[in-house]
Write an enzyme that holds these catalytic residues in place. Structure first.
Site, PDB file in Angstrom:
ATOM      1  N   SER A   1      53.401  52.119  15.630  1.00  0.00           N
ATOM      2  CA  SER A   1      52.272  51.617  15.964  1.00  0.00           C
ATOM      3  C   SER A   1      52.370  50.695  17.251  1.00  0.00           C
ATOM      4  O   SER A   1      53.122  50.145  17.079  1.00  0.00           O
ATOM      5  CB  SER A   1      51.771  50.594  14.695  1.00  0.00           C
ATOM      6  OG  SER A   1      51.401  49.550  15.037  1.00  0.00           O
TER       7      SER A   1
ATOM      8  N   LYS B   1      39.329  52.152   8.134  1.00  0.00           N
ATOM      9  CA  LYS B   1      38.311  50.757   9.187  1.00  0.00           C
ATOM     10  C   LYS B   1      36.754  50.678   8.596  1.00  0.00           C
ATOM     11  O   LYS B   1      36.407  49.517   8.472  1.00  0.00           O
ATOM     12  CB  LYS B   1      37.730  51.452  10.197  1.00  0.00           C
ATOM     13  CG  LYS B   1      39.523  51.227  10.532  1.00  0.00           C
ATOM     14  CD  LYS B   1      38.928  51.496  12.507  1.00  0.00           C
ATOM     15  CE  LYS B   1      39.729  51.138  13.541  1.00  0.00           C
ATOM     16  NZ  LYS B   1      40.120  51.269  15.092  1.00  0.00           N
TER      17      LYS B   1
ATOM     18  N   ASN C   1      38.744  45.764  11.918  1.00  0.00           N
ATOM     19  CA  ASN C   1      40.250  46.341  12.523  1.00  0.00           C
ATOM     20  C   ASN C   1      41.322  45.269  12.106  1.00  0.00           C
ATOM     21  O   ASN C   1      42.171  45.521  12.320  1.00  0.00           O
ATOM     22  CB  ASN C   1      40.037  47.273  13.937  1.00  0.00           C
ATOM     23  CG  ASN C   1      39.912  45.819  14.816  1.00  0.00           C
ATOM     24  OD1 ASN C   1      39.519  44.798  14.635  1.00  0.00           O
ATOM     25  ND2 ASN C   1      40.629  46.235  16.556  1.00  0.00           N
TER      26      ASN C   1
ATOM     27  N   ASP D   1      38.143  45.398  18.954  1.00  0.00           N
ATOM     28  CA  ASP D   1      37.914  46.318  20.035  1.00  0.00           C
ATOM     29  C   ASP D   1      36.707  45.965  20.762  1.00  0.00           C
ATOM     30  O   ASP D   1      36.323  46.144  22.432  1.00  0.00           O
ATOM     31  CB  ASP D   1      37.423  48.083  19.278  1.00  0.00           C
ATOM     32  CG  ASP D   1      38.583  48.438  19.208  1.00  0.00           C
ATOM     33  OD1 ASP D   1      39.968  48.428  19.290  1.00  0.00           O
ATOM     34  OD2 ASP D   1      38.442  49.455  17.744  1.00  0.00           O
TER      35      ASP D   1
ATOM     36  N   GLY E   1      31.786  61.060  23.974  1.00  0.00           N
ATOM     37  CA  GLY E   1      32.259  60.576  22.285  1.00  0.00           C
ATOM     38  C   GLY E   1      31.530  59.862  21.642  1.00  0.00           C
ATOM     39  O   GLY E   1      30.630  59.159  21.968  1.00  0.00           O
TER      40      GLY E   1
ATOM     41  N   ALA F   1      35.854  54.796  18.303  1.00  0.00           N
ATOM     42  CA  ALA F   1      36.100  54.378  19.793  1.00  0.00           C
ATOM     43  C   ALA F   1      34.776  54.089  20.185  1.00  0.00           C
ATOM     44  O   ALA F   1      34.345  52.977  20.433  1.00  0.00           O
ATOM     45  CB  ALA F   1      36.592  55.062  20.296  1.00  0.00           C
TER      46      ALA F   1
ATOM     47  N   ARG G   1      25.434  64.536  16.478  1.00  0.00           N
ATOM     48  CA  ARG G   1      26.559  63.335  16.147  1.00  0.00           C
ATOM     49  C   ARG G   1      26.139  61.765  17.653  1.00  0.00           C
ATOM     50  O   ARG G   1      25.909  60.308  17.198  1.00  0.00           O
ATOM     51  CB  ARG G   1      27.788  63.266  16.602  1.00  0.00           C
ATOM     52  CG  ARG G   1      28.318  62.679  15.043  1.00  0.00           C
ATOM     53  CD  ARG G   1      29.947  62.907  15.609  1.00  0.00           C
ATOM     54  NE  ARG G   1      30.310  61.807  14.870  1.00  0.00           N
ATOM     55  CZ  ARG G   1      31.878  61.470  14.758  1.00  0.00           C
ATOM     56  NH1 ARG G   1      32.811  62.786  15.388  1.00  0.00           N
ATOM     57  NH2 ARG G   1      32.619  61.080  14.080  1.00  0.00           N
TER      58      ARG G   1
ATOM     59  N   TYR H   1      45.275  56.020  25.332  1.00  0.00           N
ATOM     60  CA  TYR H   1      46.529  55.197  26.135  1.00  0.00           C
ATOM     61  C   TYR H   1      47.992  55.586  25.853  1.00  0.00           C
ATOM     62  O   TYR H   1      48.682  55.315  27.001  1.00  0.00           O
ATOM     63  CB  TYR H   1      46.536  53.604  25.415  1.00  0.00           C
ATOM     64  CG  TYR H   1      46.842  53.696  23.797  1.00  0.00           C
ATOM     65  CD1 TYR H   1      47.625  53.736  23.602  1.00  0.00           C
ATOM     66  CD2 TYR H   1      45.312  54.051  23.126  1.00  0.00           C
ATOM     67  CE1 TYR H   1      47.953  53.653  21.535  1.00  0.00           C
ATOM     68  CE2 TYR H   1      45.921  53.191  21.846  1.00  0.00           C
ATOM     69  CZ  TYR H   1      46.679  53.521  21.013  1.00  0.00           C
ATOM     70  OH  TYR H   1      47.257  54.138  19.862  1.00  0.00           O
TER      71      TYR H   1
ATOM     72  N   GLY I   1      43.419  53.350  29.379  1.00  0.00           N
ATOM     73  CA  GLY I   1      42.951  52.891  27.656  1.00  0.00           C
ATOM     74  C   GLY I   1      43.790  51.903  27.605  1.00  0.00           C
ATOM     75  O   GLY I   1      44.181  50.562  26.389  1.00  0.00           O
TER      76      GLY I   1
HETATM   77  N1  LIG Z   1      42.518  51.908  24.271  1.00  0.00           N
HETATM   78  C1  LIG Z   1      42.039  51.296  22.399  1.00  0.00           C
HETATM   79  O1  LIG Z   1      42.606  50.437  21.941  1.00  0.00           O
HETATM   80  C2  LIG Z   1      41.280  52.684  21.587  1.00  0.00           C
HETATM   81  C3  LIG Z   1      41.027  52.125  20.620  1.00  0.00           C
HETATM   82  C4  LIG Z   1      39.649  52.711  19.525  1.00  0.00           C
HETATM   83  C5  LIG Z   1      40.354  54.670  19.823  1.00  0.00           C
HETATM   84  N2  LIG Z   1      41.185  54.862  20.932  1.00  0.00           N
HETATM   85  C6  LIG Z   1      41.514  56.136  21.498  1.00  0.00           C
HETATM   86  O2  LIG Z   1      40.157  56.501  21.676  1.00  0.00           O
HETATM   87  C7  LIG Z   1      39.939  57.933  21.012  1.00  0.00           C
HETATM   88  C8  LIG Z   1      39.046  58.631  20.138  1.00  0.00           C
HETATM   89  O3  LIG Z   1      39.596  57.381  19.227  1.00  0.00           O
HETATM   90  P1  LIG Z   1      38.474  57.527  17.485  1.00  0.00           P
HETATM   91  O4  LIG Z   1      38.691  56.612  16.223  1.00  0.00           O
HETATM   92  O5  LIG Z   1      36.750  57.348  18.076  1.00  0.00           O
HETATM   93  O6  LIG Z   1      38.382  59.403  17.260  1.00  0.00           O
HETATM   94  P2  LIG Z   1      36.449  59.631  16.653  1.00  0.00           P
HETATM   95  O7  LIG Z   1      36.519  58.707  15.580  1.00  0.00           O
HETATM   96  O8  LIG Z   1      37.495  60.982  15.644  1.00  0.00           O
HETATM   97  O9  LIG Z   1      35.861  60.776  17.557  1.00  0.00           O
HETATM   98  C9  LIG Z   1      36.676  61.017  18.363  1.00  0.00           C
HETATM   99  C10 LIG Z   1      35.523  62.079  19.253  1.00  0.00           C
HETATM  100  O10 LIG Z   1      35.975  63.120  20.076  1.00  0.00           O
HETATM  101  C11 LIG Z   1      35.247  64.029  20.159  1.00  0.00           C
HETATM  102  N3  LIG Z   1      35.850  65.278  20.292  1.00  0.00           N
HETATM  103  C12 LIG Z   1      37.341  64.740  20.009  1.00  0.00           C
HETATM  104  N4  LIG Z   1      38.006  66.116  20.308  1.00  0.00           N
HETATM  105  C13 LIG Z   1      37.397  66.415  21.283  1.00  0.00           C
HETATM  106  C14 LIG Z   1      37.245  67.878  22.211  1.00  0.00           C
HETATM  107  N5  LIG Z   1      38.709  68.313  21.559  1.00  0.00           N
HETATM  108  N6  LIG Z   1      36.274  68.183  22.715  1.00  0.00           N
HETATM  109  C15 LIG Z   1      35.664  67.293  23.241  1.00  0.00           C
HETATM  110  N7  LIG Z   1      34.967  66.639  21.918  1.00  0.00           N
HETATM  111  C16 LIG Z   1      36.157  65.680  21.055  1.00  0.00           C
HETATM  112  C17 LIG Z   1      34.178  64.075  18.878  1.00  0.00           C
HETATM  113  O11 LIG Z   1      33.650  64.856  19.037  1.00  0.00           O
HETATM  114  P3  LIG Z   1      32.803  65.205  17.597  1.00  0.00           P
HETATM  115  O12 LIG Z   1      31.626  64.454  16.961  1.00  0.00           O
HETATM  116  O13 LIG Z   1      32.111  66.801  18.378  1.00  0.00           O
HETATM  117  O14 LIG Z   1      33.790  65.892  16.313  1.00  0.00           O
HETATM  118  C18 LIG Z   1      33.929  62.538  18.474  1.00  0.00           C
HETATM  119  O15 LIG Z   1      32.490  62.001  19.399  1.00  0.00           O
HETATM  120  C19 LIG Z   1      41.510  58.183  21.016  1.00  0.00           C
HETATM  121  O16 LIG Z   1      42.171  59.077  21.342  1.00  0.00           O
HETATM  122  C20 LIG Z   1      42.035  56.642  20.668  1.00  0.00           C
HETATM  123  O17 LIG Z   1      43.557  56.777  19.954  1.00  0.00           O
HETATM  124  C21 LIG Z   1      41.497  53.871  21.908  1.00  0.00           C
END
Ligand SMILES: NC(=O)c1ccc[n+]([C@@H]2O[C@H](COP(=O)([O-])OP(=O)(O)OC[C@H]3O[C@@H](n4cnc5c(N)ncnc54)[C@H](OP(=O)(O)O)[C@@H]3O)[C@@H](O)[C@H]2O)c1
Length: 284
Positions: A14, A66, A87, A102, A126, A130, A154, A225, A246
């Site tokens: 974490s 969440k 969160n 966020d 996406g 997030a 989606r 990130y 990120g």
């Molecule tokens: N910087 C920050 O503070 C912060 C905060 C939150 C999250 N994040 C990062 O944001 C990212 C997403 O997190 P999340 O929680 O939103 O995940 P999530 O809820 O699992 O959503 C994933 C999204 O990415 C798409 N996706 C996954 N694999 C893919 C691929 N190979 N090709 C194309 N699209 C793909 C999915 O598409 P489908 O709908 O087709 O499955 C979905 O839209 C992670 O890396 C996380 O660490 C960063």
């Protein structure tokens, strides 16, 4: 001593623990941040028996709790209630309020590089968790938001949801993620956001956007990130685009959490340094 937890399953690694414990130490606060692995069927009991204890100041919440944690809380702050995901929790005399920091994270991270978003045309890849928080900020402050997602249904669902919010100022549309749609969407875009895990470890050689579509004048924000500098960020820099990592979003959302728990201003630079070191280098 006041205790703050990270509730998730699993919680082995974490960045929040690294950032918050460094900040508590810096300000000499008698607080500690602990990881707590909670299985889905233990969540209600954990919230009711642990989080309302006087020594517990609150918690961060991560996958897979969440959304499901909401039913056990007493109140939701505005952003958490609109997004439907929590969160962060604050315990005040046994009363639990859920927040989603966020939104502040992305608002500050993008704002410091782009400024006022009114009039901005944005493309977001996406439609997951997030993307919902980021999309909420973009749809309530930009002129245009185009969502591209691997699963088109989606993207359409998220676009419909964001368009229906009272705060929505943008024209929001959805398309399947493809090279053609990306090229067309980026033609007149000001901002590109990656809200997918594409490019995250271990898939660090992957990128969600072909490098020849990146150009000067574009602001590219990657929510990933880990690694600190993703392939998308590196190629955007090479193409002359402005980049937002990120890590910025992570630090700014964590700074808001720190403030909610302690009532003090967060030592943001120190938190960024702590997270950056834990992730293996400098990137903010
Ligand atoms: N910087 C920050 O503070 C912060 C905060 C939150 C999250 N994040 C990062 O944001 C990212 C997403 O997190 P999340 O929680 O939103 O995940 P999530 O809820 O699992 O959503 C994933 C999204 O990415 C798409 N996706 C996954 N694999 C893919 C691929 N190979 N090709 C194309 N699209 C793909 C999915 O598409 P489908 O709908 O087709 O499955 C979905 O839209 C992670 O890396 C996380 O660490 C960063």
């Amino acid at each position: 001593m006041r205790v703050c937890y990270l509730l998730g399953h699993p919680v082995s690694h974490s960045m929040s623990a690294v950032m918050q414990n460094a900040a508590f130490k810096e300000l000499d606060l008698d607080y500690v941040y602990k990881l707590r692995d909670v299985k889905p069927d233990e969540l209600g009991e954990c919230v009711n028996c642990l989080l309302r204890e006087p020594q517990v100041r609150g918690a961060n919440v991560t996958i897979p709790h969440k959304v499901s944690i909401i039913e056990f809380l007493d109140e939701l702050d505005g952003d958490a209630s609109i997004i439907g995901a929590v969160n962060t929790i604050v315990n005040k005399d046994g009363h639990l309020t859920g927040y989603n920091t966020d939104v502040t994270g992305v608002k500050r991270a993008l704002g410091e590089k782009y400024g006022d978003l009114a009039g901005a045309k944005t493309v977001m890849i996406g439609a997951g968790g997030a993307a919902k928080a980021i999309g909420y900020h973009l749809s309530s402050s930009c002129k245009k938001l185009r969502i591209l997602n691997r699963t088109p249904k989606r993207a359409a669902k998220l676009a419909e949801y964001l368009s229906g919010l009272a705060e929505c100022s943008a024209t929001v549309s959805a398309s399947p993620l493809s090279r053609g749609n990306m090229a067309e969407a980026l033609e007149d875009a000001d901002i590109l956001v990656n809200a997918t895990p594409v490019g995250m470890i271990p898939g660090i050689d992957e990128t969600p956007v072909d490098s020849d579509l990146l150009r000067p004048g574009l602001v590219v924000f990657d929510a990933v990130y880990n690694p600190l500098r993703t392939r998308l960020i590196r190629e955007a820099e090479e193409a002359g685009a402005t980049t937002v990592t990120g890590l910025s979003m992570l630090v700014y959302q964590g700074a808001e959490v720190f403030g909610l728990w302690t009532g003090r201003d967060a030592p943001e630079n120190l938190m960024a340094r702590a997270a950056s070191e834990a992730l293996g280098g400098a990137a903010r």
